[in-house]
Design a protein around this motif. Structure first.
Motif, short mmCIF file in Angstrom:
data_model
loop_
_atom_site.label_atom_id
_atom_site.label_comp_id
_atom_site.label_asym_id
_atom_site.label_seq_id
_atom_site.Cartn_x
_atom_site.Cartn_y
_atom_site.Cartn_z
N ARG A 343 0.85 -1.18 0.00
CA ARG A 343 0.00 0.00 0.00
C ARG A 343 0.89 1.23 0.00
O ARG A 343 1.84 1.34 0.78
CB ARG A 343 -0.92 0.05 1.23
CG ARG A 343 -1.69 -1.21 1.53
CD ARG A 343 -2.58 -1.68 0.40
NE ARG A 343 -3.61 -0.74 0.06
CZ ARG A 343 -3.84 -0.33 -1.18
NH1 ARG A 343 -3.09 -0.76 -2.17
NH2 ARG A 343 -4.82 0.50 -1.43
N CYS A 344 0.59 2.15 -0.90
CA CYS A 344 1.24 3.46 -0.93
C CYS A 344 0.26 4.48 -0.36
O CYS A 344 -0.88 4.57 -0.82
CB CYS A 344 1.60 3.86 -2.36
SG CYS A 344 2.88 2.85 -3.13
N VAL A 345 0.70 5.24 0.62
CA VAL A 345 -0.15 6.27 1.20
C VAL A 345 0.21 7.62 0.59
O VAL A 345 1.39 7.97 0.50
CB VAL A 345 -0.01 6.32 2.73
CG1 VAL A 345 -0.71 7.55 3.30
CG2 VAL A 345 -0.57 5.06 3.36
N ILE A 346 -0.80 8.35 0.16
CA ILE A 346 -0.62 9.67 -0.42
C ILE A 346 -1.11 10.73 0.57
O ILE A 346 -2.25 10.69 0.99
CB ILE A 346 -1.41 9.81 -1.74
CG1 ILE A 346 -1.08 8.65 -2.70
CG2 ILE A 346 -1.13 11.16 -2.39
CD1 ILE A 346 0.36 8.57 -3.12
N TRP A 347 -0.21 11.64 0.95
CA TRP A 347 -0.58 12.77 1.80
C TRP A 347 -1.01 13.92 0.90
O TRP A 347 -0.28 14.33 0.00
CB TRP A 347 0.59 13.21 2.66
CG TRP A 347 0.94 12.27 3.76
CD1 TRP A 347 1.81 11.20 3.70
CD2 TRP A 347 0.45 12.30 5.10
NE1 TRP A 347 1.87 10.56 4.90
CE2 TRP A 347 1.07 11.22 5.80
CE3 TRP A 347 -0.44 13.14 5.78
CZ2 TRP A 347 0.80 10.96 7.15
CZ3 TRP A 347 -0.69 12.87 7.13
CH2 TRP A 347 -0.08 11.81 7.80
N MET A 348 -2.21 14.44 1.13
CA MET A 348 -2.73 15.49 0.26
C MET A 348 -2.04 16.83 0.48
O MET A 348 -1.86 17.60 -0.44
CB MET A 348 -4.22 15.64 0.47
CG MET A 348 -5.02 14.40 0.10
SD MET A 348 -4.77 13.85 -1.62
CE MET A 348 -5.44 15.24 -2.51
N ASN A 349 -1.63 17.13 1.72
CA ASN A 349 -1.03 18.43 2.00
C ASN A 349 0.15 18.27 2.95
O ASN A 349 0.14 18.72 4.09
CB ASN A 349 -2.05 19.38 2.63
CG ASN A 349 -3.10 19.81 1.64
OD1 ASN A 349 -2.83 20.58 0.73
ND2 ASN A 349 -4.31 19.31 1.82
N LYS A 350 1.17 17.57 2.49
CA LYS A 350 2.36 17.35 3.32
C LYS A 350 3.59 17.40 2.46
O LYS A 350 3.63 16.77 1.42
CB LYS A 350 2.26 16.01 4.06
CG LYS A 350 3.38 15.76 5.04
CD LYS A 350 3.19 14.46 5.78
CE LYS A 350 4.31 14.21 6.78
NZ LYS A 350 4.15 12.95 7.51
#
Length: 350
Positions: A343-350
């Motif tokens: 799983r790749c986690v995407i941070w929207m505002n980081k």
């Protein structure tokens, strides 16, 4: 609109479903569309008649609705809402032929699985929103929006795996590994993983997999025959997590006579058929089940899974292999396509 919620996405996680739909040129593929269906966010505003959540609440949007009002949602027997039936629709579920996204020139931008989380903001029907307690690990909780919940709950809710049982899992992607995690939590003592990638065995050990079968190394024997030889009687529970009709048949073939259950989680291409000998169905006493979203009811079961993670029972950290900023989301798609991540986690505002 009434019964809708605007959410600011904090984290989202691409899946192979998103990859597949990004490449579709015919229905149910459609363009332009905002993909993404596994996420966590904060409620920014609510429409009329929304009482379950308020501004500032932390929520997990889900592709499967849970209206809480229809016969199915009120029953313990089903998680398939009949008021807002699950569809691969590009529109809002309660207001067909409408979208909440538009382009620069006012042209419609379509929704995906009623979530569309690859956006800083999205609008989701309240039936697709699960409120959770504020957590300090959104980059883990977001995984409960689809694949991890699907796999864990398939073992826990749909199959009701018993302590001491033997489990066979066909396909060790993130869903298959989540099934292993669910079976481990249920107390299964033997968990057999089946995959063409030999590296999946080492990964799978983290989630309780005890044995591994590579279809390339069976000496020409069907995998079902190998598992029958390994177990003597077959597996108590078999899970098909790839989406391949022939694998469903293999899973069913090595499922134990008398009480064995085969559970389908994978999605095959439209028109695919599963063929089983009618004699075996009658005389072997096995069960074949389908499991959409693991059989869970999002609003009541996702908080349970989250609590089990916070209580250090359910493993989520081990599923996350990469984290990116939103502008690098294509790297996540590449890793998924190449089979180089869970799983790749995407941070929207980081």
């Amino acid at each position: 609109m009434p019964r809708e919620v605007r959410i600011r996405i904090i984290c989202t996680s691409p899946s192979n479903t998103d990859v597949a739909f990004s490449k579709m040129k015919e229905s149910p593929g459609i363009f332009p569309r905002i993909l993404g269906h596994e996420a966590i966010g904060v409620v920014e505003s609510v429409g009329e008649d929304v009482e379950e959540v308020s501004e500032g609440d932390t929520v997990i949007p889900t592709f499967l609705p849970d209206c809480g009002e229809c016969v199915d949602c009120k029953s313990i027997k089903s998680n398939l809402c009949s008021k807002l039936p699950y569809k691969l629709s590009p529109w809002m579920p309660r207001y067909p032929e409408t979208t909440r996204f538009t382009g620069l020139n006012g042209e419609p931008i379509y929704h995906f699985l009623s979530v569309s989380s690859f956006s800083e903001y999205t609008v989701v029907d309240i039936a697709h929103v699960t409120k959770i307690d504020h957590v300090t690990a959104p980059n883990r909780a977001c995984l409960l929006g689809c694949e991890v919940s699907t796999g864990v709950a398939a073992a826990w809710k749909k199959a009701n795996v018993e302590a001491g049982s033997t489990v066979a899992i066909f396909g060790l992607g993130s869903v298959g590994l989540a099934v292993a995690e669910g079976a481990r939590l249920c107390g299964a003592t033997r968990i057999i993983g089946v995959d063409l990638n030999p590296h999946k065995f080492e990964v799978g050990k983290k989630f309780g997999i005890t044995d591994f079968v590579n279809p390339k190394n069976t000496g020409g024997k069907p995998v079902s025959e190998m598992i029958m030889e390994m177990t003597g009687v077959g597996a108590d529970y078999c899970f098909e997590c790839v989406g391949n009709a022939s694998l469903v048949q293999e899973a069913y073939a090595c499922c134990r006579k008398g009480w064995g259950k085969t559970i389908m989680l994978g999605v095959d291409k439209p028109g695919s058929q599963v063929t089983l000998p009618s004699y075996n169905i009658l005389h072997h006493g096995k069960t074949l089940l389908a499991s959409l979203f693991g059989g869970i009811k999002p609003k009541s079961d996702i908080p349970i899974l989250l609590k089990r993670y916070l209580d250090k029972e359910l493993q989520l950290d081990e599923f996350v292999t990469h984290e990116f900023k939103f502008e690098d989301i294509n790297k996540a798609f590449d890793l998924l396509t190449e089979g180089k991540c869970l799983r790749c986690v995407i941070w929207m505002n980081k």
